[in-house]
Scaffold this motif. Sequence first.
Motif, mmCIF file in Angstrom:
data_model
loop_
_atom_site.group_PDB
_atom_site.id
_atom_site.type_symbol
_atom_site.label_atom_id
_atom_site.label_comp_id
_atom_site.label_asym_id
_atom_site.label_seq_id
_atom_site.Cartn_x
_atom_site.Cartn_y
_atom_site.Cartn_z
ATOM 1 N N VAL A 60 -6.585 -4.749 -6.908
ATOM 2 C CA VAL A 60 -6.691 -4.914 -8.488
ATOM 3 C C VAL A 60 -6.667 -3.636 -9.240
ATOM 4 N N HIS A 61 -6.335 -3.794 -10.448
ATOM 5 C CA HIS A 61 -6.540 -2.562 -11.425
ATOM 6 C C HIS A 61 -7.394 -3.142 -12.376
ATOM 7 N N ILE A 62 -8.505 -2.479 -13.047
ATOM 8 C CA ILE A 62 -9.389 -2.952 -13.742
ATOM 9 C C ILE A 62 -9.233 -1.781 -15.058
ATOM 10 N N SER A 154 5.967 6.361 -5.541
ATOM 11 C CA SER A 154 6.671 6.057 -6.708
ATOM 12 C C SER A 154 5.953 6.818 -7.817
ATOM 13 N N TYR A 155 6.442 6.552 -9.276
ATOM 14 C CA TYR A 155 5.596 7.175 -10.368
ATOM 15 C C TYR A 155 5.609 8.759 -10.159
ATOM 16 N N LYS A 156 6.806 9.202 -10.137
ATOM 17 C CA LYS A 156 6.984 10.665 -10.010
ATOM 18 C C LYS A 156 6.175 11.524 -11.358
ATOM 19 N N ALA A 182 -0.240 1.938 0.543
ATOM 20 C CA ALA A 182 0.894 2.871 0.044
ATOM 21 C C ALA A 182 1.653 1.944 -0.745
ATOM 22 N N HIS A 183 2.146 2.341 -2.067
ATOM 23 C CA HIS A 183 3.218 2.009 -2.957
ATOM 24 C C HIS A 183 4.269 2.734 -2.497
ATOM 25 N N CYS A 184 5.179 1.610 -1.775
ATOM 26 C CA CYS A 184 6.327 2.403 -1.086
ATOM 27 C C CYS A 184 7.665 2.041 -1.974
ATOM 28 N N ILE A 286 7.461 -7.577 -16.276
ATOM 29 C CA ILE A 286 7.762 -6.168 -15.813
ATOM 30 C C ILE A 286 6.599 -5.667 -14.964
ATOM 31 N N MET A 287 6.976 -5.697 -13.502
ATOM 32 C CA MET A 287 5.967 -4.959 -12.680
ATOM 33 C C MET A 287 6.835 -4.216 -11.680
ATOM 34 N N SER A 288 6.058 -3.257 -10.830
ATOM 35 C CA SER A 288 6.751 -2.412 -9.882
ATOM 36 C C SER A 288 5.945 -2.752 -8.528
ATOM 37 N N PRO A 289 6.743 -3.060 -7.581
ATOM 38 C CA PRO A 289 8.084 -3.220 -7.511
ATOM 39 C C PRO A 289 8.415 -4.432 -8.154
ATOM 40 N N THR A 314 -3.311 -9.245 -5.576
ATOM 41 C CA THR A 314 -2.688 -9.687 -7.109
ATOM 42 C C THR A 314 -2.113 -8.592 -7.601
ATOM 43 N N ASP A 315 -2.546 -7.149 -7.448
ATOM 44 C CA ASP A 315 -2.069 -6.099 -8.273
ATOM 45 C C ASP A 315 -2.611 -6.546 -9.583
ATOM 46 N N HIS A 316 -3.464 -7.060 -9.861
ATOM 47 C CA HIS A 316 -4.019 -7.552 -11.249
ATOM 48 C C HIS A 316 -3.984 -6.371 -12.339
ATOM 49 N N PRO A 335 4.624 -0.982 -19.959
ATOM 50 C CA PRO A 335 3.532 -0.993 -19.081
ATOM 51 C C PRO A 335 3.895 -2.183 -17.949
ATOM 52 N N ASN A 336 3.966 -1.440 -16.687
ATOM 53 C CA ASN A 336 3.860 -2.220 -15.424
ATOM 54 C C ASN A 336 2.992 -3.006 -14.935
ATOM 55 N N GLY A 337 3.014 -4.270 -14.877
ATOM 56 C CA GLY A 337 1.926 -5.118 -14.237
ATOM 57 C C GLY A 337 1.718 -6.348 -15.049
#
Length: 467
Positions: A60-62, A154-156, A182-184, A286-289, A314-316, A335-337
Motif C-alpha cells: 500500500v501507499h499512504i 521504472s520512474y526514471k 521490485a516494480h519491474c 491510470i496506474m503502472s503497470p 492492492t498497490d492502494h 498521477p498513477n494509482g
Amino acid sequence: MALLIRNGEVVTSTERYHADLYIEDETITRIGKDLAVPQGTEVIDATGKLIFPGFIDPHVHIYLPFMGTFAKDTYETASVAALVGGTTSFIEMCCPNRTEDALEGYALWKSKAEGRSACDYAFHMAVTRFDDHTEQQLRTIVADGTTSFKIFLSYKNFFGVDDGEMYQTLKLAAELGVIVTAHCENAELVSRLQQGLIAQGHTGSEWHEPSRPETVEAEGTTRFATFLETTGATGYVVHLSCAPALKAATEARARGVKISVESVLPHFLLDKTQAEQAGIEGLKYIMSPPLRDKRNHAALWSALASGQVDTVGTDHCPFDLDQKLMGKDNFTLIPNGIPGLEDRVNLIYTHGVARGNLSLHRFVDALSTRAAKLFGLYPRKGEIAVGSDADLVLYDPAYRGTISAATHKVNNDYSGFEGYEIEGRPSVVTVRGKVQVRDGAFVGQQGIGRLLRRGVMPATSGEKHAS
Ligand code: URP
Ligand code: ZN
Ligand code: ZN
C-alpha cells in the motif's frame, strides 16, 4: 477484557473446523469446542460466520509524494478503510525519492503512522539511490526491524534505480537476509515510448498502456530475476499484471531463482478498456503497470489458484479526480494509482471463492498467510493458532452489497470498482483481540496500531556466478 468467539468456522490456509477461540492479552490462548466462559469475558457469537486470520495487504501507499502531488489517505483514513475491509495489517512502501535522504525519509514515514493507525503496519524500505552512505543507512533501518526493501526499475530519475544500484541493493540484501520487492518495468523504454507518443500528439489516457506494454514489464521481470539469480538474493515482484511477465517469473522460479509474485486487485478485475474511456472516466484508471488486455485475467486467476501468484495486494494509492485531471492533456502527467485497500478481500472473495475460481484455503493464503511468511510476520500474523496475535475476521458469506465511493472509508472521491457487487463482507474484525469493527462498521479506537518489527531470513550464499 478477555474475549470468547463462539460457534464460528475457522478457516486458515490449511485447515477448516468448527471451534471456539479464547483471547487474552492480545493473543489466542485457547482453541476448542464448548470452551468455558470465565467471568468478565466478552462473548461474540460467530454462528454462520467464517473466521479468517486477519488479512494482510503487502503493498500500500499512504503517505506518497508522487508526480507533483500527494496520495489522499492518512493513516487515520487508510487504517479504518483497511479494517472495515478485513485487512488488519498492511505494509506501506516507504518511498523517499532519489534526491532525498533514506534515513530522514524512514523517520518521516514512521512519523506519519505513529499513534495514528487503527491497525498494525510495517514498511518496505525503498532504495531509490545507492551511494556511499546507503549501505550503512540500510543496515540501520534493518536493525530497526524493517527487513524488506523496495526497488523501482521504472520512474526514471525519481524513484528508479539503475542496474548498478539494483545490483548493490541485492548484494546487500542477500548478505543481510532481507527480501527485495521490485516494480519491474524498463524505465528507459517507458521514457522513450512516452516521448514518442507525446511527440505524435497521442496525449490521452488511452496511450498510457501502449507507453508501457507487456514486453516492457516482461523485460523488467526477466532482468530482476537474472539479478536475483546472480546475486543469490530473494525477491518479490510487485503488481505483476500480464501473462508474459508471469512467464518470466515462473520460469525463473522453476530454475531455482528465489522469486515470489504479487498481483494486485485491479489487474484481476479491470482491463485497459477502462483507461481508454474519454475524459475523467479514463483518467481514473491510470496506474503502472497499466491495466492490460482482458485476456490476461484468465492467466492471473489460474496462477493465483495454483500459487504461482503468491499474494494479492492492492498497490492502494488514492488520487482524487482533481489530481487525475492534472494529466488531462498529457497522459504522462496523470498521477498513477487507484484505491483498493478497502475492497481487496470482498472482491477477491466474491470473484474468486464465491464464483468457484479460488479455494478458500488459497484465498486465505494469498491474502494473508503467504505475505506473513514472506515478510517475517508468521506465525504472529497470518495464522489462527494458540500464541498468534488475535487478528481475526468474522466473515459473513451471506452479506450482499455494492461498492460505492458514496459509502467507502477511503479518502477519495471515486472508486474504480463503483457498482461492483460483493457476496460477503467482514462482520466483526479484531486487532490483537480488540474489536475494531462490528456489523461491518468501525467502532474501535484510532492509534492502537503498532509498527511491526520483523526479523531477517538466514543469510543467503551470495553470488552464483563470479563477476
Ligand atoms: O500506479 C501505481 N502503481 N502507483 C503507485 C506507485 C507504484 O508504482 O507502486
Ligand atoms: Zn509500482
Ligand atoms: Zn506501489
